[in-house]
Design an enzyme around this catalytic site. Structure first.
Site, PDB file in Angstrom:
ATOM      1  N   GLY A 158      -8.482 -20.168 -10.114  1.00 18.03           N
ATOM      2  CA  GLY A 158      -9.088 -19.020  -9.440  1.00 18.03           C
ATOM      3  C   GLY A 158     -10.151 -19.440  -8.449  1.00 18.03           C
ATOM      4  O   GLY A 158     -10.230 -18.913  -7.326  1.00 18.03           O
ATOM      5  N   TYR A 159     -10.961 -20.404  -8.841  1.00 16.48           N
ATOM      6  CA  TYR A 159     -12.015 -20.901  -7.959  1.00 16.48           C
ATOM      7  C   TYR A 159     -11.404 -21.557  -6.723  1.00 16.48           C
ATOM      8  O   TYR A 159     -11.832 -21.303  -5.591  1.00 16.48           O
ATOM      9  CB  TYR A 159     -12.888 -21.894  -8.724  1.00 16.48           C
ATOM     10  CG  TYR A 159     -14.099 -22.372  -7.968  1.00 16.48           C
ATOM     11  CD1 TYR A 159     -15.272 -21.622  -7.956  1.00 16.48           C
ATOM     12  CD2 TYR A 159     -14.074 -23.578  -7.267  1.00 16.48           C
ATOM     13  CE1 TYR A 159     -16.393 -22.057  -7.264  1.00 16.48           C
ATOM     14  CE2 TYR A 159     -15.192 -24.021  -6.572  1.00 16.48           C
ATOM     15  CZ  TYR A 159     -16.343 -23.259  -6.576  1.00 16.48           C
ATOM     16  OH  TYR A 159     -17.454 -23.700  -5.886  1.00 16.48           O
TER      17      TYR A 159
END
Length: 254
Positions: A158-159
């Site tokens: 996600g990052y």
């Protein structure tokens, strides 16, 4: 020549300003002459380290507690800050979060949370404050990207997706806004010793492998980001837009 970096009379919004990179960015801008509006999810609106550091440079500071996972709160802040402080000259989009888990086990709720904080709310705030910048024909927008704007990382899907998105958003906004007097750039910090990288610092094998690749031979410090922030916020960068600038001790050159 020094006047190129003078921010006297400018007002800067710095998100994620409570600690780490955001705190260092806010202090650097204040040292260059800007008044600071600091924003963080848990920032005290009364006393805080960022307030003390900004005021030590003789600049005004106003703090706001805003949860960037709550888009309505972000949009309400955008309205409030202009009412309270007038036109915003510099917007530093530094608020961010990270969730670590192998991709096959990464909770979708964590994915949604990271994308909202790191990308969607960044766009929402920039859009809201950017409209006034465009009307005035002046503004400096700075995003905090990441080395994972260029690389994939490990156990942080996600990052990595959000920071790749920030690099793309930087270029997309620059394409539309630069001719109207608003430059849009990003800073990609390398491995900086902050809360977000504590897990890596605490892992002897990962920490050693990271240090072996950094030509500078050390983890970065938050204040290593100050010079790049002032540059991108000042007249010195008026012909710079759409750039993601690594501040990484040479990591990407290896």
């Amino acid at each position: 020549m020094n006047d190129l970096f003078d921010l006297t009379g400018r007002t800067a919004v710095v998100t994620g300003a409570k600690r780490g990179i955001g705190l260092a960015m806010a202090e650097a801008l204040a040292a260059a002459g800007a008044d600071i509006v600091g924003v963080s999810a848990t920032l005290s609106t009364a006393e805080s380290e960022v307030r003390s550091r900004v005021e030590a440079h003789g600049r005004r500071f106003h703090g706001y507690a805003v949860d960037f996972a709550d888009r309505d709160a972000v949009l309400a802040f955008a309205e409030t800050v202009v009412t309270d402080h007038g036109p915003i000259d510099i917007l530093v989009n530094n608020a961010g979060t990270i969730r670590r888990a192998p991709a096959a086990e990464h909770a979708l709720a964590d994915w949604d949370h990271v994308l909202e904080v790191n990308l969607s709310s960044q766009f929402a705030l920039t859009q809201a404050l950017g409209r006034d910048m465009l009307e005035r024909g002046y503004g400096k927008v700075i995003f905090t990207a990441s080395l994972l704007s260029f690389q994939g990382g490990i156990t942080v899907p996600g990052y990595a997706a959000s920071k790749s998105g920030i690099a793309g958003l930087t270029k997309a906004l620059a394409n539309e806004w630069t001719a109207r007097g608003v430059t849009v750039n990003a800073i990609a910090p390398g491995y900086i010793a902050t809360d977000n990288t504590q897990a890596l610092q605490d892992d002897p094998d990962r920490s050693r492998s990271i240090l072996e690749r950094i030509p500078a031979g050390r983890w970065g410090r938050a204040d290593d980001l100050g010079g790049a922030t002032v540059f991108l916020a000042s007249r010195a960068s008026d012909y710079v837009s759409g750039v993601t600038l690594p501040v990484d001790g040479g990591w990407l050159g290896r």
